[in-house]
Write a protein that holds these residues in place. Sequence first.
Motif, PDB file in Angstrom:
ATOM      1  N   THR A   1       9.258  10.205  17.368  1.00 20.05           N
ATOM      2  CA  THR A   1      10.462   9.621  17.977  1.00 20.05           C
ATOM      3  C   THR A   1      10.858  10.393  19.226  1.00 20.05           C
ATOM      4  O   THR A   1      11.220   9.802  20.255  1.00 20.05           O
ATOM      5  CB  THR A   1      11.625   9.624  16.969  1.00 20.05           C
TER       6      THR A   1
ATOM      7  N   ALA B   1      11.083   9.040  23.156  1.00 17.80           N
ATOM      8  CA  ALA B   1      12.278   9.172  23.993  1.00 17.80           C
ATOM      9  C   ALA B   1      11.955   9.898  25.294  1.00 17.80           C
ATOM     10  O   ALA B   1      12.402   9.489  26.380  1.00 17.80           O
ATOM     11  CB  ALA B   1      13.373   9.907  23.220  1.00 17.80           C
TER      12      ALA B   1
ATOM     13  N   ILE C   1      17.310   2.439  27.480  1.00 20.54           N
ATOM     14  CA  ILE C   1      18.144   3.344  26.685  1.00 20.54           C
ATOM     15  C   ILE C   1      18.342   2.793  25.268  1.00 20.54           C
ATOM     16  O   ILE C   1      18.305   3.536  24.276  1.00 20.54           O
ATOM     17  CB  ILE C   1      19.495   3.568  27.383  1.00 20.54           C
ATOM     18  N   ALA C   2      18.525   1.475  25.175  1.00 23.47           N
ATOM     19  CA  ALA C   2      18.680   0.854  23.857  1.00 23.47           C
ATOM     20  C   ALA C   2      17.419   1.021  23.016  1.00 23.47           C
ATOM     21  O   ALA C   2      17.486   1.207  21.789  1.00 23.47           O
ATOM     22  CB  ALA C   2      19.030  -0.623  24.014  1.00 23.47           C
TER      23      ALA C   2
ATOM     24  N   ILE D   1      15.395   3.520  23.085  1.00 21.07           N
ATOM     25  CA  ILE D   1      15.417   4.883  22.549  1.00 21.07           C
ATOM     26  C   ILE D   1      16.362   4.967  21.353  1.00 21.07           C
ATOM     27  O   ILE D   1      16.035   5.557  20.306  1.00 21.07           O
ATOM     28  CB  ILE D   1      15.847   5.872  23.649  1.00 21.07           C
ATOM     29  N   ALA D   2      17.533   4.371  21.509  1.00 27.39           N
ATOM     30  CA  ALA D   2      18.534   4.439  20.439  1.00 27.39           C
ATOM     31  C   ALA D   2      18.036   3.778  19.159  1.00 27.39           C
ATOM     32  O   ALA D   2      18.161   4.337  18.055  1.00 27.39           O
ATOM     33  CB  ALA D   2      19.835   3.795  20.912  1.00 27.39           C
ATOM     34  N   PHE D   3      17.453   2.597  19.283  1.00 23.52           N
ATOM     35  CA  PHE D   3      17.002   1.868  18.095  1.00 23.52           C
ATOM     36  C   PHE D   3      15.746   2.476  17.489  1.00 23.52           C
ATOM     37  O   PHE D   3      15.433   2.221  16.316  1.00 23.52           O
ATOM     38  CB  PHE D   3      16.778   0.398  18.425  1.00 23.52           C
ATOM     39  N   SER D   4      15.005   3.254  18.293  1.00 19.93           N
ATOM     40  CA  SER D   4      13.823   3.911  17.715  1.00 19.93           C
ATOM     41  C   SER D   4      14.223   4.910  16.641  1.00 19.93           C
ATOM     42  O   SER D   4      13.418   5.237  15.765  1.00 19.93           O
ATOM     43  CB  SER D   4      13.024   4.619  18.820  1.00 19.93           C
ATOM     44  N   LEU D   5      15.466   5.379  16.693  1.00 18.17           N
ATOM     45  CA  LEU D   5      15.955   6.291  15.667  1.00 18.17           C
ATOM     46  C   LEU D   5      16.210   5.567  14.352  1.00 18.17           C
ATOM     47  O   LEU D   5      16.154   6.176  13.280  1.00 18.17           O
ATOM     48  CB  LEU D   5      17.244   6.965  16.142  1.00 18.17           C
ATOM     49  N   LEU D   6      16.500   4.262  14.453  1.00 16.91           N
ATOM     50  CA  LEU D   6      16.804   3.474  13.261  1.00 16.91           C
ATOM     51  C   LEU D   6      15.575   2.737  12.752  1.00 16.91           C
ATOM     52  O   LEU D   6      15.194   2.853  11.584  1.00 16.91           O
ATOM     53  CB  LEU D   6      17.922   2.473  13.578  1.00 16.91           C
TER      54      LEU D   6
ATOM     55  N   ALA E   1      12.738  -1.374  18.484  1.00 13.54           N
ATOM     56  CA  ALA E   1      12.543  -0.809  19.822  1.00 13.54           C
ATOM     57  C   ALA E   1      11.447  -1.527  20.596  1.00 13.54           C
ATOM     58  O   ALA E   1      11.461  -1.541  21.832  1.00 13.54           O
ATOM     59  CB  ALA E   1      12.218   0.681  19.707  1.00 13.54           C
TER      60      ALA E   1
END
Length: 526
Positions: free
Chosen positions: A425, A429, A479-480, A482-487, A492
């Motif tokens: 992850t 990013a 940017i979104a 990257i954020a959704f890759s965490l979830l 993503a």
Amino acid sequence: MPSTLQRLPAIPASKKAAPHASAEVRTLIDDLIAEQKTLQTPIARYSDYHDTEPDLAPHYRTLIPLSKPGDGEQYAFEVSLDRCTGCKACVSACHSLNGLDDEEAWRDVGMIHGGRKTPGWQQTITTACHHCEDPGCMNGCPVGAYEKDSDTGIVRHLDDQCIGCSYCILKCPFDVPKYSKKRGIVRKCDMCHQRLAEGEAPACVQSCPTEAIRIVKVKTGTSAVAPDFLPGAPDPTITLPTTRYVGRDVPESAVAADRESLVPEHAHWPLVLMLMLTQAGVGMLTGGLGNVVTTILANVLFFAGMGASILHLGQPLKAWRFFLGLRTSWLSREILAFSMFAPIPMVLAALPFVPDFPYKDLITRVTTLSALPIGLIAVFTSVMIYHDTHRTSWRFRLTAGRFFGTVATFASLGNLLAHPSPLATLLFAIGVIAKLIPEVRIVHLALDRNAEWSSDLHTARIQWGPLRLIYDSRVLLAIAAIAFSLLNPWIALPLLLAAELFERQLFFQSVHAPKMPGSFGPKRAH
């Protein structure tokens, strides 16, 4: 003090009373009006000359050479700037004689002005093909649809050979070749070579009422291009244009009248999809090697991109002749490289479902090891296609950063999908952010109001202006992702695809495309 409009001496009353007496009473205004009737525009004088001289063939032969070029010579246009009025008679004649489409023009009329140092200076410019000593259109064509006549130096386009890829349009720094939607091919000025062969002047030469255009013989080789070709025009050292502009000194500070116009270029959607999806496929394949799902996904992305590339060709059935341009054309080399890469993802996707057979392990190992180097070579040819156009915004460093950046971000996403972990992850990013940084730095130029004009500034202002929504969407989607890759990294994936799609659209639409000077109004994207 007597008035300048004072009437002539009065007629005696005795004569005035006579019923049949005639006398002309004239004023200065009458004289001026009479004199004005004798003044003619260049067009009117041209028309009268044609009316009084029914056979003008001998006259027009004074505007072309009386003999063919000798050794070390070729034909070229000569334009007398002090005679050009911008009437566009040359444009109309060229259009009519060559039977061009309604939106097609092989000769253009633009304008240059003196720039900041001499703001009151301006000049109309008539331009057509410069029949360059080292033609970019001919060097870039993947199928040999151009030839430079060895006797006359005229650069001709062979319509029956053209596949309509439009790469010659990108390669020509003067925006000379024009795409014909009706025919699905590119066409351009050929100096009316058939008329010249019979001792007749080209259409533009014959139609100019002020004789501002003529055909001359010029030296070839290092002296083919005039040292001061035309201030405000693209760099002549790229292709060595042979046109001569004479008759008036042009200030060194002169610039094209339409240089500041912020009109996005053609989006080239088939190329947008082709480049983004093939690079995404290469990245997904190499990043998720050994995982069946990511390998199949890589196949879908890659071959969707290859399919989109066909939509960019006006004559796709002729594309098999790409090998004719391998010596000079990066487009031919790209077709070859991607053709060599294409079997690799298919083999890697099929092998897990094939029963064991001799050499299966060897084939798996060879295709696995060759995927990355051949894929990177294919992407490199794509980089060189655009770098070779000499467009500043497509220079190697920026283009390689975009294209290989796409490969890297999808490779990191493929790795994340195949092997989820905090490290994967983090790498994803970092890859997305690293790709964003140069794009943001370029656009930052638009905020400097005192910056001197440059191609990068033009790109920045277009992205910050007419394409602002697309630019903002590209950044926010990245940017979104990257954020959704965490979830969930699968969410993503579509976000990254959309972000890269907008990035590639900006790549094409915000580029500063070199061209001959145009008018003060916005230029029309081809």
